[in-house]
Design an enzyme around this catalytic site. Structure first.
Site, PDB file in Angstrom:
ATOM      1  CB  CYS A  37      -9.131  -1.962   6.340  1.00 54.11           C
ATOM      2  SG  CYS A  37      -8.538  -2.044   8.372  1.00 54.11           S
ATOM      3  CG  HIS A  87     -10.495  -5.816   5.560  1.00 49.32           C
ATOM      4  ND1 HIS A  87      -9.123  -5.963   5.919  1.00 49.32           N
ATOM      5  CD2 HIS A  87     -10.857  -5.110   6.885  1.00 49.32           C
ATOM      6  CE1 HIS A  87      -8.749  -5.355   6.927  1.00 49.32           C
ATOM      7  NE2 HIS A  87      -9.809  -5.074   7.721  1.00 49.32           N
ATOM      8  CG  ASN A 122      -7.720  -6.195  10.668  1.00 47.36           C
ATOM      9  OD1 ASN A 122      -7.426  -5.839   9.568  1.00 47.36           O
ATOM     10  ND2 ASN A 122      -9.000  -5.690  11.080  1.00 47.36           N
TER      11      ASN A 122
END
Ligand code: UT7
Length: 341
Positions: free
Chosen positions: A126, A268, A298
């Site tokens: 990520c 994020h 996500n």
């Protein structure tokens, strides 16, 4: 957790800036109510615990490089840069088309970049886009003129769709940025700093244990589901709040700016509760955070560039705005970047 100690990216010298961004999300949307029919979950649980309402899912036959190429084309068009002008292509992904070769070489071919343009992948999960931006910034400082970074993930292919603790969280998509040298007329605009960290002591908290060289794919490994994402959710959650806050504060302190000067934070997008906790700890109100987790879930390395591009195209992020980015993912790899748009 040890306090971050990584050195500043380039003290006093701002080499590069983001010329433009682009993103691509597959057409198919999977809602929480769709998931209710697949696993023992509920829209209420997912929204309350994560803030996610829906996510995009790639079509059958669509590869990471297809999505990456589409996001790249949009970023190149917005930057008014031709693909054959690129000096470097970096693809940040943990869901490459194949273990070998790099997805970046497929992107090179799909967008029509020069066939001698260097192209490689980075696996910082990520945090991949922030890692990629840091690398691009250094290449620009070394003389490169046009660098493409794409964060792309096709996480729906590495989800165990029977595991409610992971499958409700992730989505597919791609985001891209073209980075170029800062010119005199850019004034204060540019990538002001990047700070990168990794803590391998936490490597098992979020991983795909099978399918690599340690445990190659076999019938047994597949039957055991080792090719899927495995996550100790609460451990990741707690670490993420601390690490994202500390990396963000480091970026602020390093650049000698005040929290009030930060116009937007693009975090994020993993869990709305993580973002809320970071907002409190860092001391920047949530209404200055760019949020799109409800619509994407996500998307790992794609999450920051997708959010960034949406905010730029909507006119939310404007020229001159000071934008803080922070991300944490498997590794744990994490980091922050401060950019004057
Ligand atoms: O990209 C960076 C990496 N990822 C992250 O940053 C994710 C970090 N972690 C998280 O976001 C959260 O830990 C989760 C969203 C994964 C889980 O939320 P939580 O509040 O930590 O829930 P929990 O794991 O403590 O589970 C609470 C309960 C459990 O049931 P019991 O044991 O209390 O009966 C779970 O089995 O919720 C249950 N549960 C679910 N219930 C309905 C777990 N997943 C689900 C689900 N639907 N999808």
């Amino acid at each position: 957790m040890r306090a971050p100690t990584s050195p500043p990216s380039h003290p006093g010298i701002v080499a590069s800036r983001i010329l433009a961004t682009g993103h691509y999300a597959p057409e198919r949307i999977l809602t929480n109510s769709d998931l209710e029919k697949m696993v023992d979950t509920s829209d209420a649980w997912i929204v309350e615990r994560t803030g996610i309402r829906e996510r995009h899912i790639a079509a059958e036959g669509q590869a990471s490089s297809d999505m990456a190429a589409e996001a790249a084309r949009r970023a190149l068009e917005a930057a008014d840069v031709r693909a054959d002008e690129l000096d470097l292509i970096i693809v940040a992904t943990v869901t490459p088309d194949m273990p070998l070769p790099a997805t970046a070489v497929f992107v090179q071919q799909k967008i029509g970049a020069r066939s001698d343009c260097p192209a490689f992948d980075i696996a910082a999960a990520c945090a991949g886009f922030i890692y990629g931006m840091s690398i691009a910034d250094r290449f620009i400082a070394g003389g490169a003129k046009r660098v493409l970074i794409v964060g792309v993930e096709l996480l729906s292919r590495v989800m165990n769709w029977k595991d409610r603790t992971t499958c409700v969280l992730f989505g597919d998509g791609a985001g891209a940025a073209v980075i170029g040298p800062r010119s005199e007329s850019d004034g204060a605009r540019g990538i002001l700093s990047t700070h990168l960290y990794a803590d391998g002591s936490q490597a098992n908290a979020l991983c795909i244990p099978g399918g690599g060289s340690k445990t190659p794919a076999t019938q047994l490994s597949v039957e055991a589901g080792l090719h899927y994402v495995h996550m100790a959710g609460q451990d990741v959650f707690k670490y993420a709040v601390r690490a994202l806050s500390s990396a963000s504060l480091t970026a602020i302190e390093h650049n000698g700016v005040t929290k009030d000067e930060i116009r937007w934070v693009v975090p994020h997008q993993a869990n709305l509760r993580i973002i809320e906790a970071v907002s409190k700890r860092v001391g920047i109100p949530l209404d200055r955070f760019v949020l799109n987790i409800a619509r994407y879930g996500n998307t790992s390395s794609a999450s920051i560039p997708i959010a960034l591009d949406e905010a730029v195209r909507a006119g939310t992020i404007q020229k001159g705005d000071l934008v803080l980015m922070c991300a944490l993912g498997a590794g744990f790899a994490y980091g922050s970047a401060l950019v004057r748009f």
